[in-house]
Design an enzyme around this catalytic site. Structure first.
Site, PDB file in Angstrom:
ATOM      1  N   HIS A  95       0.873  -1.166   0.007  1.00 44.69           N
ATOM      2  CA  HIS A  95       0.208  -0.003   0.005  1.00 44.69           C
ATOM      3  C   HIS A  95       0.728   1.376   0.077  1.00 44.69           C
ATOM      4  O   HIS A  95       0.570   2.242  -0.759  1.00 44.69           O
ATOM      5  CB  HIS A  95      -0.905   0.066   1.215  1.00 44.69           C
ATOM      6  CG  HIS A  95      -1.928   1.076   1.300  1.00 44.69           C
ATOM      7  ND1 HIS A  95      -3.072   1.153   0.697  1.00 44.69           N
ATOM      8  CD2 HIS A  95      -1.842   2.380   1.773  1.00 44.69           C
ATOM      9  CE1 HIS A  95      -3.747   2.264   0.656  1.00 44.69           C
ATOM     10  NE2 HIS A  95      -2.723   3.201   1.427  1.00 44.69           N
ATOM     11  N   LYS A 118      -4.808  10.644  -8.078  1.00 45.52           N
ATOM     12  CA  LYS A 118      -4.728  10.679  -6.818  1.00 45.52           C
ATOM     13  C   LYS A 118      -4.805  12.444  -6.539  1.00 45.52           C
ATOM     14  O   LYS A 118      -3.758  13.053  -6.820  1.00 45.52           O
ATOM     15  CB  LYS A 118      -3.258  10.253  -6.188  1.00 45.52           C
ATOM     16  CG  LYS A 118      -2.979  10.330  -5.167  1.00 45.52           C
ATOM     17  CD  LYS A 118      -2.994   9.142  -4.140  1.00 45.52           C
ATOM     18  CE  LYS A 118      -2.580   9.163  -2.751  1.00 45.52           C
ATOM     19  NZ  LYS A 118      -2.879   7.924  -1.903  1.00 45.52           N
ATOM     20  N   HIS A 156       3.133   6.061  -1.911  1.00 48.36           N
ATOM     21  CA  HIS A 156       3.873   7.368  -1.014  1.00 48.36           C
ATOM     22  C   HIS A 156       5.211   7.216  -1.298  1.00 48.36           C
ATOM     23  O   HIS A 156       6.007   8.079  -0.508  1.00 48.36           O
ATOM     24  CB  HIS A 156       3.409   7.481   0.437  1.00 48.36           C
ATOM     25  CG  HIS A 156       1.771   7.489   0.355  1.00 48.36           C
ATOM     26  ND1 HIS A 156       1.315   8.890   0.150  1.00 48.36           N
ATOM     27  CD2 HIS A 156       0.999   6.725   1.040  1.00 48.36           C
ATOM     28  CE1 HIS A 156      -0.209   8.720   0.458  1.00 48.36           C
ATOM     29  NE2 HIS A 156      -0.173   7.363   0.824  1.00 48.36           N
TER      30      HIS A 156
END
Length: 290
Positions: free
Chosen positions: A161, A223, A177
């Protein structure tokens, strides 16, 4: 001083120690060059249209030879193709992939950054002092598979993730990220950088900033905003977020710390004994309010 402020003060000290020890951090303008371009606009959650305020990629240049010559990055890059992006689709972990996970943990545990984080966690009574047991703890936090989509099998883990990225029902980007994955996905035309995010009437970030809030699309999905460290080593991020994860048990923890010149909000969501997500949010840099 409130307990929360004291905790943040202590974490600020620890994280600055990790920052100073992060000798594998790449240098902006030398090891990589980024191009921030325009400030990204508002995108409603769930919308997949974003005006492109950045015609060129975020990364103009990255010294890949240097990247791949550093053990922790090399092992990290090997992990990036081990996951099925869509939640609801079970992950199959091969023996080779299990080995790659272990090699990554072994390599980061050789660094001063992780040794320092381990020492701190032992002192706080959060981690076993035995290195092999601590590695197992790291494995559970970052690599243990769990159900993110209730209808499917074990389809996710913290590492996937946070560092690789996932898509939900083919409609939304989750996670992603990490700057190395962003760079590699951008290089293969899977990521389209739309611009930096900063609050209205605030200063623009600098191209040598090591933390940015970005807007981008990945595999055609937008995003609206994602916080990311830039140039830091994988071990630095693992150390930082592991410490925050282990220091509390709430579903979500958010701490405000000052690391080097950056005032950051660091956010961690828990998924049982594993990380659900973790990311930095840049609040200000060099006393500039962003």
């Amino acid at each position: 001083m409130a307990r929360g402020q004291q905790a943040s003060q202590e974490l600020t000290e620890v994280f600055n120690q990790l920052w100073r020890l992060d000798t594998n951090r790449l240098r902006p303008g030398t090891d990589y060059i980024i191009s921030l371009q325009g400030r990204a606009g508002y995108v409603a959650q769930g919308s997949n249209y974003a005006r492109d305020r950045a015609r060129a990629p975020l990364f103009t240049y990255v010294n890949e030879d240097k990247l791949k010559s550093i053990d922790t990055y090399a092992h990290f890059i090997n992990l990036l193709d081990n996951y099925e992006a869509s939640t609801g689709v079970s992950e199959t972990v091969t023996t080779e992939e299990l080995q790659e996970n272990r090699l990554f943990i072994d390599s980061i545990m050789e660094t001063d950054v992780m040794k320092c984080a381990h020492k701190y966690l032992v002192r706080k009574g959060q981690s076993p002092s035995d290195t092999a047991q601590f590695k197992r703890q790291l494995y559970d936090i970052w690599f243990r598979l769990y159900h993110r989509d209730r209808n499917g099998g074990e389809d996710s883990c913290g590492f996937e993730h946070v560092f690789v990225g996932e898509t939900k029902y083919g409609q939304e980007v989750m996670g992603l990220h990490n700057w190395v994955q962003f760079y590699l996905q951008e290089k293969h035309d899977h990521v389209d950088y739309k611009g930096y995010k900063a609050r209205a009437n605030k200063d623009t970030p600098d191209e040598d900033d090591h933390v940015l809030n970005l807007q981008f699309s990945w595999k055609g999905l937008v995003k609206p905003v994602g916080g990311s460290f830039i140039g830091v080593s994988p071990e630095f991020e693992v150390a930082l977020f592991t410490i925050i994860f282990l220091m509390e048990t709430d579903k979500m923890t958010s701490v405000v710390v000052k690391v080097d010149e950056y005032v950051l909000e660091l956010v961690v969501y828990r998924h049982g004994r594993s990380i659900g997500t973790s990311y930095p949010k840049l609040l200000s840099s060099n006393n500039r309010d962003l």
